[in-house]
Design a protein around this motif. Sequence first.
Motif, PDB file in Angstrom:
ATOM      1  N   ALA A 726       0.821  -1.213   0.000  1.00 36.85           N
ATOM      2  CA  ALA A 726       0.000   0.000   0.000  1.00 36.85           C
ATOM      3  C   ALA A 726       0.855   1.264   0.000  1.00 36.85           C
ATOM      4  CB  ALA A 726      -0.940  -0.007   1.202  1.00 36.85           C
ATOM      5  N   ASP A 727       2.092   1.159   0.497  1.00 40.43           N
ATOM      6  CA  ASP A 727       3.012   2.291   0.518  1.00 40.43           C
ATOM      7  C   ASP A 727       3.853   2.252  -0.760  1.00 40.43           C
ATOM      8  OD1 ASP A 727       4.989   4.192   0.980  1.00 40.43           O
ATOM      9  OD2 ASP A 727       5.136   3.729   3.113  1.00 40.43           O
ATOM     10  N   LYS A 728       3.425   2.965  -1.766  1.00 38.23           N
ATOM     11  CA  LYS A 728       4.068   2.901  -3.074  1.00 38.23           C
ATOM     12  C   LYS A 728       5.515   3.386  -3.038  1.00 38.23           C
ATOM     13  CE  LYS A 728       0.246   1.412  -4.826  1.00 38.23           C
ATOM     14  NZ  LYS A 728       0.125  -0.040  -5.141  1.00 38.23           N
ATOM     15  N   GLY A 729       5.840   4.209  -2.040  1.00 35.37           N
ATOM     16  CA  GLY A 729       7.202   4.718  -1.941  1.00 35.37           C
ATOM     17  C   GLY A 729       8.231   3.655  -1.620  1.00 35.37           C
ATOM     18  N   LEU A 730       7.786   2.500  -1.151  1.00 35.67           N
ATOM     19  CA  LEU A 730       8.721   1.429  -0.797  1.00 35.67           C
ATOM     20  C   LEU A 730       9.149   0.613  -2.010  1.00 35.67           C
ATOM     21  CD1 LEU A 730       7.095   0.122   2.519  1.00 35.67           C
ATOM     22  CD2 LEU A 730       9.134   1.557   2.267  1.00 35.67           C
ATOM     23  N   ASN A 731       8.354   0.640  -3.060  1.00 30.15           N
ATOM     24  CA  ASN A 731       8.672  -0.087  -4.292  1.00 30.15           C
ATOM     25  C   ASN A 731       8.921  -1.581  -4.060  1.00 30.15           C
ATOM     26  OD1 ASN A 731       8.619   2.235  -6.024  1.00 30.15           O
ATOM     27  ND2 ASN A 731      10.600   2.841  -5.162  1.00 30.15           N
ATOM     28  N   ILE A 732       8.039  -2.204  -3.291  1.00 31.36           N
ATOM     29  CA  ILE A 732       8.141  -3.646  -3.078  1.00 31.36           C
ATOM     30  C   ILE A 732       7.617  -4.363  -4.321  1.00 31.36           C
ATOM     31  CG2 ILE A 732       7.524  -5.580  -1.598  1.00 31.36           C
ATOM     32  CD1 ILE A 732       9.312  -3.452  -0.305  1.00 31.36           C
ATOM     33  N   SER A 733       8.378  -5.305  -4.825  1.00 27.76           N
ATOM     34  CA  SER A 733       8.094  -5.923  -6.118  1.00 27.76           C
ATOM     35  C   SER A 733       6.870  -6.830  -6.071  1.00 27.76           C
ATOM     36  CB  SER A 733       9.301  -6.737  -6.567  1.00 27.76           C
ATOM     37  OG  SER A 733       9.015  -7.434  -7.758  1.00 27.76           O
ATOM     38  N   LYS A 734       6.104  -6.780  -7.170  1.00 24.59           N
ATOM     39  CA  LYS A 734       5.040  -7.749  -7.423  1.00 24.59           C
ATOM     40  C   LYS A 734       5.352  -8.586  -8.667  1.00 24.59           C
ATOM     41  CE  LYS A 734       1.038  -5.515  -5.253  1.00 24.59           C
ATOM     42  NZ  LYS A 734      -0.376  -5.092  -5.453  1.00 24.59           N
ATOM     43  N   ALA A 735       6.557  -8.412  -9.170  1.00 23.94           N
ATOM     44  CA  ALA A 735       6.951  -9.129 -10.388  1.00 23.94           C
ATOM     45  C   ALA A 735       7.401 -10.548 -10.046  1.00 23.94           C
ATOM     46  CB  ALA A 735       8.082  -8.374 -11.077  1.00 23.94           C
ATOM     47  N   GLY A 736       7.639 -11.323 -11.079  1.00 29.09           N
ATOM     48  CA  GLY A 736       8.160 -12.660 -10.884  1.00 29.09           C
ATOM     49  C   GLY A 736       9.648 -12.632 -10.603  1.00 29.09           C
ATOM     50  N   PHE A 737      10.169 -13.729 -10.050  1.00 33.63           N
ATOM     51  CA  PHE A 737      11.602 -13.839  -9.795  1.00 33.63           C
ATOM     52  C   PHE A 737      12.344 -13.949 -11.124  1.00 33.63           C
ATOM     53  CE2 PHE A 737       9.614 -15.109  -5.886  1.00 33.63           C
ATOM     54  CZ  PHE A 737      10.466 -14.648  -4.883  1.00 33.63           C
ATOM     55  N   PRO A 738      13.518 -13.301 -11.237  1.00 33.08           N
ATOM     56  CA  PRO A 738      14.243 -13.320 -12.521  1.00 33.08           C
ATOM     57  C   PRO A 738      14.644 -14.742 -12.928  1.00 33.08           C
ATOM     58  CG  PRO A 738      15.618 -12.428 -10.760  1.00 33.08           C
ATOM     59  CD  PRO A 738      14.236 -12.540 -10.203  1.00 33.08           C
ATOM     60  N   VAL A 739      14.407 -15.064 -14.194  1.00 42.80           N
ATOM     61  CA  VAL A 739      14.734 -16.393 -14.720  1.00 42.80           C
ATOM     62  C   VAL A 739      16.143 -16.362 -15.306  1.00 42.80           C
ATOM     63  CG1 VAL A 739      14.047 -18.220 -16.324  1.00 42.80           C
ATOM     64  CG2 VAL A 739      12.306 -16.734 -15.282  1.00 42.80           C
ATOM     65  N   PRO A 740      17.019 -17.283 -14.887  1.00 45.08           N
ATOM     66  CA  PRO A 740      18.386 -17.310 -15.434  1.00 45.08           C
ATOM     67  C   PRO A 740      18.374 -17.583 -16.941  1.00 45.08           C
ATOM     68  CG  PRO A 740      18.203 -18.689 -13.475  1.00 45.08           C
ATOM     69  CD  PRO A 740      16.806 -18.312 -13.858  1.00 45.08           C
ATOM     70  N   GLU A 741      19.328 -17.018 -17.638  1.00 45.31           N
ATOM     71  CA  GLU A 741      19.467 -17.301 -19.066  1.00 45.31           C
ATOM     72  C   GLU A 741      19.907 -18.754 -19.251  1.00 45.31           C
ATOM     73  OE1 GLU A 741      22.073 -14.603 -20.980  1.00 45.31           O
ATOM     74  OE2 GLU A 741      20.944 -12.798 -20.390  1.00 45.31           O
ATOM     75  N   ASN A 742      19.408 -19.368 -20.293  1.00 44.88           N
ATOM     76  CA  ASN A 742      19.777 -20.759 -20.611  1.00 44.88           C
ATOM     77  C   ASN A 742      19.563 -21.692 -19.415  1.00 44.88           C
ATOM     78  OD1 ASN A 742      20.685 -19.909 -23.226  1.00 44.88           O
ATOM     79  ND2 ASN A 742      22.593 -19.191 -22.238  1.00 44.88           N
ATOM     80  N   LEU A 743      18.412 -21.547 -18.787  1.00 46.42           N
ATOM     81  CA  LEU A 743      18.088 -22.376 -17.622  1.00 46.42           C
ATOM     82  C   LEU A 743      18.160 -23.854 -17.998  1.00 46.42           C
ATOM     83  CD1 LEU A 743      17.016 -22.546 -14.676  1.00 46.42           C
ATOM     84  CD2 LEU A 743      14.697 -22.407 -15.634  1.00 46.42           C
ATOM     85  N   SER A 744      18.949 -24.627 -17.227  1.00 42.50           N
ATOM     86  CA  SER A 744      19.181 -26.038 -17.560  1.00 42.50           C
ATOM     87  C   SER A 744      18.351 -26.999 -16.713  1.00 42.50           C
ATOM     88  CB  SER A 744      20.671 -26.373 -17.384  1.00 42.50           C
ATOM     89  OG  SER A 744      21.069 -26.167 -16.032  1.00 42.50           O
ATOM     90  N   ILE A 745      17.642 -26.475 -15.718  1.00 40.90           N
ATOM     91  CA  ILE A 745      16.841 -27.325 -14.837  1.00 40.90           C
ATOM     92  C   ILE A 745      15.368 -27.138 -15.172  1.00 40.90           C
ATOM     93  CG2 ILE A 745      16.209 -27.835 -12.440  1.00 40.90           C
ATOM     94  CD1 ILE A 745      18.934 -26.831 -11.569  1.00 40.90           C
ATOM     95  N   ARG A 746      14.669 -28.231 -15.349  1.00 42.60           N
ATOM     96  CA  ARG A 746      13.245 -28.153 -15.663  1.00 42.60           C
ATOM     97  C   ARG A 746      12.472 -27.670 -14.435  1.00 42.60           C
ATOM     98  NH1 ARG A 746       9.035 -33.109 -16.526  1.00 42.60           N
ATOM     99  NH2 ARG A 746       7.218 -31.834 -17.067  1.00 42.60           N
ATOM    100  N   VAL A 747      11.717 -26.605 -14.591  1.00 41.81           N
ATOM    101  CA  VAL A 747      10.937 -26.054 -13.484  1.00 41.81           C
ATOM    102  C   VAL A 747       9.459 -25.934 -13.818  1.00 41.81           C
ATOM    103  CG1 VAL A 747      12.903 -24.774 -12.517  1.00 41.81           C
ATOM    104  CG2 VAL A 747      11.414 -23.669 -14.209  1.00 41.81           C
ATOM    105  N   ASP A 748       9.107 -26.091 -15.089  1.00 40.65           N
ATOM    106  CA  ASP A 748       7.706 -25.966 -15.503  1.00 40.65           C
ATOM    107  C   ASP A 748       7.054 -27.352 -15.457  1.00 40.65           C
ATOM    108  OD1 ASP A 748       5.286 -25.236 -16.486  1.00 40.65           O
ATOM    109  OD2 ASP A 748       5.963 -24.954 -18.563  1.00 40.65           O
ATOM    110  N   CYS A 749       6.449 -27.656 -14.310  1.00 40.59           N
ATOM    111  CA  CYS A 749       5.824 -28.966 -14.119  1.00 40.59           C
ATOM    112  C   CYS A 749       4.361 -28.852 -14.568  1.00 40.59           C
ATOM    113  CB  CYS A 749       5.911 -29.398 -12.673  1.00 40.59           C
ATOM    114  SG  CYS A 749       7.588 -29.257 -11.994  1.00 40.59           S
ATOM    115  N   THR A 750       4.050 -29.327 -15.740  1.00 44.56           N
ATOM    116  CA  THR A 750       2.704 -29.141 -16.304  1.00 44.56           C
ATOM    117  C   THR A 750       1.667 -29.994 -15.606  1.00 44.56           C
ATOM    118  OG1 THR A 750       3.217 -30.803 -17.976  1.00 44.56           O
ATOM    119  CG2 THR A 750       3.590 -28.475 -18.550  1.00 44.56           C
TER     120      THR A 750
END
Length: 772
Positions: A726-750
């Motif tokens: 609620a305090d926009k001045g804090l800039n707390i993220s609502k985004a996703g965690f950064p995905v590493p380039e060329n990720l070699s571990i499967r994380v998308d469990c369908t």
Amino acid sequence: MSSDNNKKGTKKQQPKGPKNYLKMFWLGFLGFVAAVIFFFLCASWGVFGQMPTFDELENPASNVATEIISSDGKTIGKFYLENRVPIKYEDLPDYLVNALISTEDERFKEHSGIDARGTLRAITSVGSSGGASTITQQLAKLLFHGEGSRSLPKRITQKAKEWVIAVKLERQYTKEEILTMYLNKADFVNNAVGIRSATRIYMGKEPKDLTIDEAAMFVGMLQNPAYFNPVRRPELVEKRRNVVLHQMARNGYITQEESERLQKKPLALHFTPESHREGIATYFREYLRDYMRRWVKENPKKDGSTYDIYRDGLKIYVSIDSRMQKYGEEAVEAHIANLQEEFFIDQKNNKMAPFYKINQKEVDNIMMRAMKTSERWRQMSEQGKSESDIIKSFDVKTEMRIFTWKGDRDTIMTPKDSIRYYKHFLQAGMMAMEPQTGHIKAWVGGINYKHFQYDHVGQGARQVGSTFKPFVYATAIEQLHYSPCDSIIDSPFTMPRGRYGISKDWTPQNSNRSYRGIMTLKQALAGSVNTVTAKLMDKVGPKAVVDMCRDLGISGDIPQSPAIALGAVDLTVSDMVAAYSTFANQGIYVKPIFITRIEDKNGVALFNAVPETKDVVSKDVAYAIIKLLEGVTESGSGVRLRTTWQGAGYKRVTGHPYKFTNPIAGKTGTSQNNSDGWFIGMVPNLATGIWVGNDDRAAHFRTMTYGQGATLALPIWGIFMNKCYADKGLNISKAGFPVPENLSIRVDCTRIVQPETDDVSEGALDTEEFDF
């Protein structure tokens, strides 16, 4: 001839002429002047008491408080003998200076320390028209010889010293410097020494932000601060303020109309006491004090002497954000106050309240230990009282003031009953940290520092339960190259005697005593499945997990026992948050920072923080752990952060559901017998850990309904994060965690099997049948 001699002998003396009287007058006058000069010379020579040296006049001795300044520029606390933080003349508003001169010393800009006209007026009126002390004389009194004496001879000698010092001060300093020194030194009572402390304590603002009537109030207090105390005598202070406003109009600093208008305004106090046990971040400030006591010994001044944190006016810039600290304290209070009501209800039919699963002998032992560590026991021991007399005193009813969530209350009870009463109270520890910088942004060590001084963030280590499991998973993913989507069978598991040094077979049980068969690692951690974690521990071994924990910065004692897989280890909130932050920081551990800079009173830097980092796991492994932890809030015990689920008594305890929609990585934890509840939750730029429980582990909720981490601790995270978002001045993220380039571990469990109900409880620690 004889008659002539008689005439000569009886000749009358000639009367003294005017010249003789004039000569006697001048001799007397010059003698008086010489005596006065000699009197003042004696005062300056120190005959009537030690006088300040030139160096002392150049640098008058004073106690300057050490300031604790938050990352957002707010003073959140001080270490002091005198709560005084000097400010510069340019930080004083003109109308404060004008009010002071108008009321205390109208000819301040004209005289050289002594107001001759005022002194003559005071002498001729025998003091009935007021005193003649100038602002410079009052400063001299404050700086060098304190309050006057009631003895007339001493008052005369002290007045002489005061005049001499005042003249020296006028030669040494400018008028502006004298005014500033006086306002910085004046004591406004209620631990408010100096104008800056006074404005913060009484008005909650800086001196430059004062209004005219507020400035007049402070000047009015100077006549007698103890008497004109706005907290105790607001009516008198208001009348005195109006006198000051009248004086300002009389001297032309404000108009008569303005004076009359301002005199009608009520006092607008915003009284916020500044003490070591009040204000925000009290637990953090105490932790910081202990740290600074060690720091000053290890970092002496250039001359070899030690900095005094109470006198030397250091400025300690800390990583704490005052806004986030406030939100953290509010979140803890909001949840624990409600939860406490449920705890008292839970204990109503408990004959051993607040303890469960122990006998009377064990209760007696707990009470005796508490008695022996109490202040009462210490004081009576020092008085030479026998142990039996001390024990008897704990059964004597006495008046006392006790803590309640509705405010302190006066009551009568025995000291032993008060010990048992306080053991009912749930405590909390909460810390929030930026994973990328290591900066600690909020530190809540307990529910009320005045009554409970034990710090549950940096001081208290408690059993972590299932929050330890991600460390086992991280070790398995790194060493065995597993992925969150790899399958494993949830089935009965027994670790045989002798393996890893255990003395008998260990068969851990899931919390619901059931098994789900084939599942992914992501599902297993989301459901906090004990058997799966035990199987992973069996594959990598306790030593590898302990080594992982050390790399993650955990300094607490961790036995190389398989039982640690289920959280059979005591760790601090600070260590746990830092360890989890490593995963949010792409595998790089950053040692927590709580001090960013230290300066001396002149602004010279004495310390600048340098981040300490360590590569622990690869970006891919760290991201895989994040995806596992996201599963906890997507379908596991943390799912209640996202849903409208209420549960038994949940709304009553936690308020409205949170309905977060952004990515959240987290893990709940519950220890044996519901003694400890944990939740550690992360978004990309903030990791927050919470522990809740009673100080005594034998005191706890009877069942998992309220005794699990999802109910004990998780709601505090939800309340805190809602406030931060609620305090926009804090800039707390609502985004996703950064995905590493060329990720070699499967994380998308369908294919993810959803639990039967949103009410998923984490696996409680099960070690009763394990000998470790």
